[in-house]
Structures are given as structure tokens and as C-alpha cells.
Write a protein that holds these residues in place. Structure first.
Motif, short mmCIF file in Angstrom:
data_model
loop_
_atom_site.label_atom_id
_atom_site.label_comp_id
_atom_site.label_asym_id
_atom_site.label_seq_id
_atom_site.Cartn_x
_atom_site.Cartn_y
_atom_site.Cartn_z
N VAL A 1 54.67 37.65 45.16
CA VAL A 1 53.71 38.76 45.08
C VAL A 1 52.57 38.33 44.18
O VAL A 1 52.78 37.77 43.11
CB VAL A 1 54.37 40.06 44.58
CG1 VAL A 1 54.97 39.89 43.19
CG2 VAL A 1 53.37 41.21 44.61
N THR A 2 51.35 38.56 44.64
CA THR A 2 50.14 38.25 43.88
C THR A 2 49.38 39.54 43.62
O THR A 2 49.08 40.28 44.56
CB THR A 2 49.24 37.25 44.64
OG1 THR A 2 50.00 36.08 44.93
CG2 THR A 2 48.02 36.87 43.81
N TYR A 3 49.08 39.80 42.36
CA TYR A 3 48.33 40.99 41.96
C TYR A 3 46.85 40.64 41.97
O TYR A 3 46.41 39.79 41.20
CB TYR A 3 48.80 41.42 40.56
CG TYR A 3 48.00 42.51 39.88
CD1 TYR A 3 47.52 43.61 40.57
CD2 TYR A 3 47.76 42.43 38.52
CE1 TYR A 3 46.82 44.61 39.91
CE2 TYR A 3 47.07 43.43 37.84
CZ TYR A 3 46.60 44.52 38.55
OH TYR A 3 45.90 45.49 37.89
N HIS A 4 46.11 41.25 42.88
CA HIS A 4 44.66 41.06 42.94
C HIS A 4 44.03 42.17 42.10
O HIS A 4 43.95 43.32 42.53
CB HIS A 4 44.16 41.06 44.39
CG HIS A 4 44.66 39.86 45.14
ND1 HIS A 4 44.14 38.60 44.95
CD2 HIS A 4 45.66 39.72 46.03
CE1 HIS A 4 44.78 37.74 45.72
NE2 HIS A 4 45.71 38.40 46.38
N ARG A 5 43.60 41.78 40.92
CA ARG A 5 43.14 42.71 39.89
C ARG A 5 41.65 42.97 39.98
O ARG A 5 40.87 42.08 40.29
CB ARG A 5 43.49 42.11 38.52
CG ARG A 5 43.20 43.04 37.38
CD ARG A 5 43.82 42.55 36.13
NE ARG A 5 43.09 41.40 35.60
CZ ARG A 5 43.32 40.86 34.42
NH1 ARG A 5 44.28 41.33 33.66
NH2 ARG A 5 42.62 39.85 34.00
N ALA A 6 41.27 44.22 39.66
CA ALA A 6 39.85 44.61 39.61
C ALA A 6 39.67 45.55 38.42
O ALA A 6 39.24 46.68 38.57
CB ALA A 6 39.43 45.28 40.91
N GLY A 7 40.10 45.08 37.26
CA GLY A 7 39.97 45.87 36.04
C GLY A 7 41.26 46.50 35.57
O GLY A 7 41.31 47.05 34.47
N GLY B 1 64.44 47.23 43.66
CA GLY B 1 64.19 46.16 42.69
C GLY B 1 62.90 46.38 41.94
O GLY B 1 62.34 47.47 41.93
N SER B 2 62.45 45.32 41.30
CA SER B 2 61.19 45.37 40.55
C SER B 2 60.43 44.07 40.78
O SER B 2 60.98 43.09 41.26
CB SER B 2 61.45 45.59 39.06
OG SER B 2 62.19 44.52 38.53
N MET B 3 59.14 44.12 40.45
CA MET B 3 58.27 42.94 40.56
C MET B 3 57.51 42.79 39.26
O MET B 3 56.93 43.74 38.75
CB MET B 3 57.26 43.11 41.70
CG MET B 3 57.84 43.13 43.07
SD MET B 3 56.51 43.41 44.30
CE MET B 3 57.41 43.17 45.82
N THR B 4 57.54 41.58 38.72
CA THR B 4 56.70 41.23 37.58
C THR B 4 55.42 40.65 38.16
O THR B 4 55.46 39.85 39.09
CB THR B 4 57.42 40.19 36.70
OG1 THR B 4 58.66 40.76 36.25
CG2 THR B 4 56.58 39.79 35.51
N LEU B 5 54.29 41.07 37.62
CA LEU B 5 53.00 40.70 38.20
C LEU B 5 52.15 39.90 37.23
O LEU B 5 52.18 40.13 36.02
CB LEU B 5 52.24 41.97 38.59
CG LEU B 5 53.01 42.95 39.47
CD1 LEU B 5 52.26 44.26 39.60
CD2 LEU B 5 53.29 42.34 40.83
N ARG B 6 51.39 38.98 37.80
CA ARG B 6 50.38 38.23 37.05
C ARG B 6 49.12 38.20 37.91
O ARG B 6 49.21 37.97 39.12
CB ARG B 6 50.86 36.81 36.75
CG ARG B 6 52.00 36.84 35.76
CD ARG B 6 52.51 35.50 35.28
NE ARG B 6 51.57 34.41 35.30
CZ ARG B 6 51.93 33.15 35.44
NH1 ARG B 6 53.20 32.83 35.58
NH2 ARG B 6 51.02 32.20 35.44
N PRO B 7 47.97 38.40 37.31
CA PRO B 7 46.73 38.41 38.10
C PRO B 7 46.50 37.08 38.83
O PRO B 7 46.56 36.01 38.23
CB PRO B 7 45.63 38.65 37.07
CG PRO B 7 46.32 39.20 35.87
CD PRO B 7 47.72 38.66 35.90
N ASP B 8 46.29 37.17 40.13
CA ASP B 8 45.90 36.04 40.98
C ASP B 8 46.88 34.88 40.97
O ASP B 8 46.50 33.75 41.29
CB ASP B 8 44.49 35.56 40.59
CG ASP B 8 43.47 36.69 40.72
OD1 ASP B 8 43.52 37.41 41.73
OD2 ASP B 8 42.66 36.87 39.79
N VAL B 9 48.14 35.14 40.64
CA VAL B 9 49.19 34.11 40.65
C VAL B 9 50.39 34.67 41.40
O VAL B 9 50.85 35.78 41.10
CB VAL B 9 49.61 33.73 39.21
CG1 VAL B 9 50.77 32.74 39.23
CG2 VAL B 9 48.43 33.15 38.44
N GLY B 10 50.90 33.92 42.35
CA GLY B 10 52.09 34.35 43.07
C GLY B 10 53.32 34.27 42.18
O GLY B 10 53.56 33.25 41.54
#
Length: 179
Positions: free
Chosen positions: A76-82, A124-133
Motif C-alpha cells: 500500500v502506498t499513501y499518496h499524500r497531499a498535506g 487488519g491494519s495498514m502502516t503507511l508511509r508517503p509515496d513508499v509501498g
């Protein structure tokens, strides 16, 4: 030669027995699933809520006859916009119709449910990092039911950070495993 025939016969008998009780399906390789993008909305004020987007996460062939459980893995990749999103709990449903009274259509394409009523849907859960799978794994009775039904909708509960409208979670390299 006789020993070889007996061993082969025993192997076939084991395969037939495993197939009869659904165990053979557990030996199959994982199946690839399509990538998907899950749009996010501003999460301010959404504490204690699960947000479902009317976006089908996956269509499977439907496998009601197989008495096995399923697990979904991928990145999962978090595409962040602020936003500052770091962790979400994930829920799964087979449909966004005929929902319990604790769920409401907030706007077209979006359903919110009280987290307390969704415990059985949590996968379940997902740990997210901006723009990193980041690898994830989801399992549980709700995933199994959705795979058997043939349609999966994911719901998100924000656990750490905040999402902003216009952000998204890109789910890639998704595999369906039998348990």
C-alpha cells in the motif's frame, strides 16, 4: 516396479482425500488481483467511524463451494497531499447495500459506519508511509466471505494521523492466498 505403483496409488488416494475435504485448494499458488486506488476524504471529525468508498476493491470468481479461509497481501502506498496519515484499520464487506442502522450514506459513493458495529468486518491494519509501498496482509471471516461472494469493498478507520481530501491509498502487488 510394484513399490512405485503402490506409492503412486497412495499419493493419488491422498490427493483425492484432500480434494474431497477442500484441502487441495489450500495447496494452490496465490492468485494475482488487480491494483486499485482507494480515494481518501478529509478525516477530521471521523473519529470512531469506518469510511467505505463505493469502489469495488476486487472482483473474484466467487468460490462459495470451497471451505477454506482467504488472506490478501500486497503493498500500500499513501499518496499524500498535506495529510499526516500513518496507520489505518481496514474493514471488508461484500456489499454496501442493506447495511445496519449504524451505517449511513454521507454523500454519493461514501458510507460511514460506527466502528463499534463493524468489529466483525475488521480484517487488519495498514502502516503507511508517503509515496513508499509498505507490505500489508489482511485476513479474517469478512475477507473470506467477500472472496466467496465475489466482491470486496474496503473500509478505513483512521488510527494515526489525518487524511485530506484528494489523497489516496494505492494498493498494488495484491495476491489472494488460501489459508
Amino acid at each position: 516396479m510394484k513399490g512405485t505403483i503402490i506409492r503412486m496409488g497412495a499419493a493419488v488416494a491422498v490427493m483425492v482425500a484432500l480434494g474431497a475435504c477442500g484441502q487441495l485448494a489450500r495447496l494452490s499458488p496465490p492468485q494475482s488481483m488487480d491494483d486499485m486506488t482507494l480515494p481518501l476524504h478529509d478525516s477530521a471529525g471521523s473519529s470512531g467511524k469506518v469510511l467505505y468508498q463505493d469502489v469495488v476493491a476486487a472482483h473474484t470468481a466467487g468460490r462459495p463451494e470451497l471451505p477454506v479461509g482467504y488472506r490478501v497481501s500486497g503493498d500500500v502506498t499513501y499518496h499524500r497531499a498535506g495529510g499526516t496519515l500513518e496507520k489505518v484499520n481496514v474493514y471488508a464487506r461484500t456489499s454496501l447495500e442493506n447495511l445496519p442502522g449504524s451505517c449511513m450514506r454521507e454523500q454519493p459513493g461514501m458510507v460511514t459506519c460506527d466502528v463499534g458495529s463493524e468489529a466483525g468486518q475488521r480484517v487488519g491494519s495498514m502502516t503507511l508511509r508517503p509515496d513508499v509501498g509498505v507490505p500489508f496482509s489482511l485476513s479474517g471471516s469478512a475477507i473470506t466471505a467477500a472472496v466467496k461472494e465475489g466482491t470486496v469493498y474496503y473500509g478505513i478507520e483512521v488510527m494515526q494521523g489525518q487524511a485530506r481530501s484528494g489523497e489516496s491509498l494505492k494498493i498494488t502487488n495484491t495476491l489472494l492466498h488460501t489459508k
